[in-house]
Scaffold this motif. Structure first.
Motif, PDB file in Angstrom:
ATOM      1  N   ALA A   1       0.829  -1.205   0.000  1.00  0.00           N
ATOM      2  CA  ALA A   1       0.000   0.000   0.000  1.00  0.00           C
ATOM      3  C   ALA A   1       0.864   1.256   0.000  1.00  0.00           C
ATOM      4  O   ALA A   1       0.558   2.247  -0.677  1.00  0.00           O
ATOM      5  CB  ALA A   1      -0.934  -0.004   1.201  1.00  0.00           C
ATOM      6  N   MET A   2       1.965   1.217   0.737  1.00  0.00           N
ATOM      7  CA  MET A   2       2.859   2.368   0.769  1.00  0.00           C
ATOM      8  C   MET A   2       3.554   2.555  -0.584  1.00  0.00           C
ATOM      9  O   MET A   2       3.726   3.681  -1.062  1.00  0.00           O
ATOM     10  CB  MET A   2       3.899   2.197   1.877  1.00  0.00           C
ATOM     11  N   ASP A   3       3.920   1.451  -1.224  1.00  0.00           N
ATOM     12  CA  ASP A   3       4.531   1.538  -2.556  1.00  0.00           C
ATOM     13  C   ASP A   3       3.576   2.190  -3.555  1.00  0.00           C
ATOM     14  O   ASP A   3       4.014   2.865  -4.496  1.00  0.00           O
ATOM     15  CB  ASP A   3       4.918   0.149  -3.060  1.00  0.00           C
ATOM     16  N   LEU A   4       2.274   1.985  -3.339  1.00  0.00           N
ATOM     17  CA  LEU A   4       1.255   2.544  -4.232  1.00  0.00           C
ATOM     18  C   LEU A   4       0.845   3.965  -3.841  1.00  0.00           C
ATOM     19  O   LEU A   4       0.002   4.569  -4.500  1.00  0.00           O
ATOM     20  CB  LEU A   4       0.017   1.629  -4.235  1.00  0.00           C
ATOM     21  N   GLY A   5       1.428   4.489  -2.774  1.00  0.00           N
ATOM     22  CA  GLY A   5       1.161   5.867  -2.368  1.00  0.00           C
ATOM     23  C   GLY A   5      -0.096   6.074  -1.564  1.00  0.00           C
ATOM     24  O   GLY A   5      -0.585   7.208  -1.447  1.00  0.00           O
TER      25      GLY A   5
ATOM     26  N   ASN B   1       4.900   0.551  11.978  1.00  0.00           N
ATOM     27  CA  ASN B   1       5.548   0.196  10.715  1.00  0.00           C
ATOM     28  C   ASN B   1       5.063   1.046   9.541  1.00  0.00           C
ATOM     29  O   ASN B   1       5.477   0.818   8.405  1.00  0.00           O
ATOM     30  CB  ASN B   1       5.303  -1.284  10.401  1.00  0.00           C
ATOM     31  N   THR B   2       4.220   2.022   9.809  1.00  0.00           N
ATOM     32  CA  THR B   2       3.670   2.877   8.756  1.00  0.00           C
ATOM     33  C   THR B   2       4.507   4.145   8.621  1.00  0.00           C
ATOM     34  O   THR B   2       4.780   4.808   9.631  1.00  0.00           O
ATOM     35  CB  THR B   2       2.220   3.268   9.069  1.00  0.00           C
ATOM     36  N   PRO B   3       4.921   4.503   7.416  1.00  0.00           N
ATOM     37  CA  PRO B   3       5.626   5.784   7.233  1.00  0.00           C
ATOM     38  C   PRO B   3       4.785   6.934   7.790  1.00  0.00           C
ATOM     39  O   PRO B   3       3.574   6.993   7.565  1.00  0.00           O
ATOM     40  CB  PRO B   3       5.762   5.890   5.705  1.00  0.00           C
ATOM     41  N   ARG B   4       5.417   7.828   8.499  1.00  0.00           N
ATOM     42  CA  ARG B   4       4.667   8.846   9.231  1.00  0.00           C
ATOM     43  C   ARG B   4       3.905   9.807   8.338  1.00  0.00           C
ATOM     44  O   ARG B   4       2.932  10.425   8.767  1.00  0.00           O
ATOM     45  CB  ARG B   4       5.608   9.597  10.180  1.00  0.00           C
ATOM     46  N   ASP B   5       4.338   9.943   7.092  1.00  0.00           N
ATOM     47  CA  ASP B   5       3.646  10.875   6.205  1.00  0.00           C
ATOM     48  C   ASP B   5       2.422  10.248   5.531  1.00  0.00           C
ATOM     49  O   ASP B   5       1.762  10.896   4.714  1.00  0.00           O
ATOM     50  CB  ASP B   5       4.595  11.428   5.139  1.00  0.00           C
ATOM     51  N   LYS B   6       2.089   9.002   5.902  1.00  0.00           N
ATOM     52  CA  LYS B   6       0.935   8.323   5.309  1.00  0.00           C
ATOM     53  C   LYS B   6      -0.134   7.963   6.345  1.00  0.00           C
ATOM     54  O   LYS B   6      -1.068   7.227   6.036  1.00  0.00           O
ATOM     55  CB  LYS B   6       1.391   7.057   4.578  1.00  0.00           C
TER      56      LYS B   6
END
Length: 258
Positions: free
Chosen positions: A171-175, A196-201
């Motif tokens: 999901a992160m790779d897909l933005g 484990n989630t990037p903070r900007d998402k």
């Protein structure tokens, strides 16, 4: 910038069903609480009827950001009417949702095909109108992750994210954005996903009027739960409450400016 985007409001409930009848009697109190706490709400809808109610609520308060659409449970609702409603109100609609897939609500392959047709039609409309989407992905996350690359939608929210670490990475790779709600306060699994989630998402939500156990006492979720969710998030991420509010404000701005 989409219609109904509000500046100088720090917190956002990224997914709540304010059009649900459970909130009707208390709506004036809810709107007053939102103003006092400085919280906006992405008010998502279930079908044509609730979408019209959502638009009526948005006309009463600029803190209500109206999202309209057909929930996978309501896949048999009139799609043509929904398309017309969205197109006729595109200048005031903040986003498309709640939309998505969920085999729990289907009995046959034909039902699921109809559900998928509704979902993809509304994704296409969101793409053409440059609107963010709020997506339901229970037990269908892999199917949705396969669909996402076919559309150019920068504000793509997988609400109440409940996937694996591998699905989160995809999901992160897909933005995509992902949102976490009150269950994160007491669920270790959700806390691990958040960490484990990037903070900007990251976004936060209540998904009201869903009821939550433990410290929430099985009460219907209220927008006023949001500060508690943010407080928990702050502890998990090891940062101050104010820094978390600032981070989420920046994330919500990018999500809504799809």
């Amino acid at each position: 910038m989409p219609a109904r985007f509000i500046k100088n409001m720090a917190m956002l409930d990224a997914h709540i069903h304010l059009s649900d009848p459970e909130y009707q009697a208390d709506m004036e109190t809810i709107l007053a609480s939102m103003k006092r706490l400085g919280i906006r709400a992405c008010a998502v809808s279930m079908d044509n009827d609730s979408s019209r109610t959502t638009l009526e609520l948005a006309a009463k308060s600029n803190l209500v950001l109206p999202f309209v659409g057909i929930h996978p449970e309501k896949f048999a609702d009139n799609l043509d009417s929904m398309v017309h409603l969205i197109e006729a109100n595109s200048d005031v609609i903040s986003g498309i949702g709640e939309i998505g897939l969920d085999k729990t609500y289907t009995r046959t392959d034909g039902d699921f095909k109809r559900q998928k047709d509704v979902f993809t039609k509304l994704l296409g409309l969101a793409e053409s109108l440059k609107k963010p989407v709020s997506v339901h992905s229970r037990k269908t996350l892999d199917e949705i992750l396969e669909i996402i690359p076919s559309y150019c939608i920068s504000g793509f929210l997988l609400h109440w994210f409940d996937g694996s670490k591998k699905q989160l990475s995809r999901a992160m790779d897909l933005g995509c954005f992902v949102s976490y709600g009150p269950v994160m306060v007491y669920s270790q699994d959700k806390q691990v996903l958040l960490s484990n989630t990037p903070r900007d998402k990251i976004l936060v939500e209540t998904d009201g009027p869903v009821r939550f156990s433990h410290c929430f006492g099985m009460k219907s979720a209220q927008i006023s739960f949001i500060p508690s969710v943010i407080f928990c998030l702050s502890k998990i991420l090891g940062q101050s409450y104010d820094d978390s509010v600032s981070m989420l404000e920046q994330n919500s701005t990018r999500y809504l400016e799809a």
